[in-house]
Design a protein around this motif. Structure first.
Motif, PDB file in Angstrom:
ATOM      1  N   GLN A   1       0.317  -1.097   0.006  1.00 27.67           N
ATOM      2  CA  GLN A   1      -0.115  -0.361   0.133  1.00 27.67           C
ATOM      3  C   GLN A   1       0.967   0.885   0.750  1.00 27.67           C
ATOM      4  OE1 GLN A   1      -2.711  -0.659   4.040  1.00 27.67           O
ATOM      5  NE2 GLN A   1      -4.176  -0.989   2.314  1.00 27.67           N
ATOM      6  N   VAL A   2       2.326   0.896   0.426  1.00 28.47           N
ATOM      7  CA  VAL A   2       2.963   2.744   0.773  1.00 28.47           C
ATOM      8  C   VAL A   2       3.558   2.322  -0.458  1.00 28.47           C
ATOM      9  CG1 VAL A   2       5.432   3.326   1.520  1.00 28.47           C
ATOM     10  CG2 VAL A   2       3.534   2.078   3.813  1.00 28.47           C
ATOM     11  N   GLU A   3       3.498   1.616  -1.368  1.00 28.75           N
ATOM     12  CA  GLU A   3       4.563   1.511  -2.903  1.00 28.75           C
ATOM     13  C   GLU A   3       3.132   2.261  -3.791  1.00 28.75           C
ATOM     14  OE1 GLU A   3       6.997   1.823  -5.565  1.00 28.75           O
ATOM     15  OE2 GLU A   3       7.704   0.984  -3.706  1.00 28.75           O
ATOM     16  N   GLN A   4       2.098   1.832  -3.741  1.00 31.68           N
ATOM     17  CA  GLN A   4       1.266   2.269  -4.609  1.00 31.68           C
ATOM     18  C   GLN A   4       0.559   3.503  -4.328  1.00 31.68           C
ATOM     19  OE1 GLN A   4      -3.079   0.015  -4.331  1.00 31.68           O
ATOM     20  NE2 GLN A   4      -3.467   0.595  -6.062  1.00 31.68           N
ATOM     21  N   ALA A   5       0.714   4.592  -3.316  1.00 26.07           N
ATOM     22  CA  ALA A   5       0.455   5.902  -2.642  1.00 26.07           C
ATOM     23  C   ALA A   5       1.490   6.137  -3.140  1.00 26.07           C
ATOM     24  CB  ALA A   5       0.133   5.753  -1.220  1.00 26.07           C
TER      25      ALA A   5
END
Length: 54
Positions: free
Chosen positions: A23-27
């Motif tokens: 999720q961090v990578e996507q954001a």
């Protein structure tokens, strides 16, 4: 703590941590810095829980 219960807890925390990093990578890729910071804080909390559960 009971060994099988502790193992299950570690497995759950590992899965949560892996999902949170995704999720961090996507954001980050979306340029959403505020969301990235919140997700990074959540990932850090999960990581700390992992360390204390071991």
């Amino acid at each position: 703590m009971n060994a099988p219960v502790q193992q299950t807890q570690l497995e759950v925390l590992n899965r949560l941590y892996t999902m949170k990093l995704a999720q961090v990578e996507q954001a980050t890729q979306q340029g959403n810095s505020l969301r990235s910071m919140v997700l990074e804080a959540e990932a850090e909390a999960i990581f700390n829980a992992l360390k204390s559960a071991k």
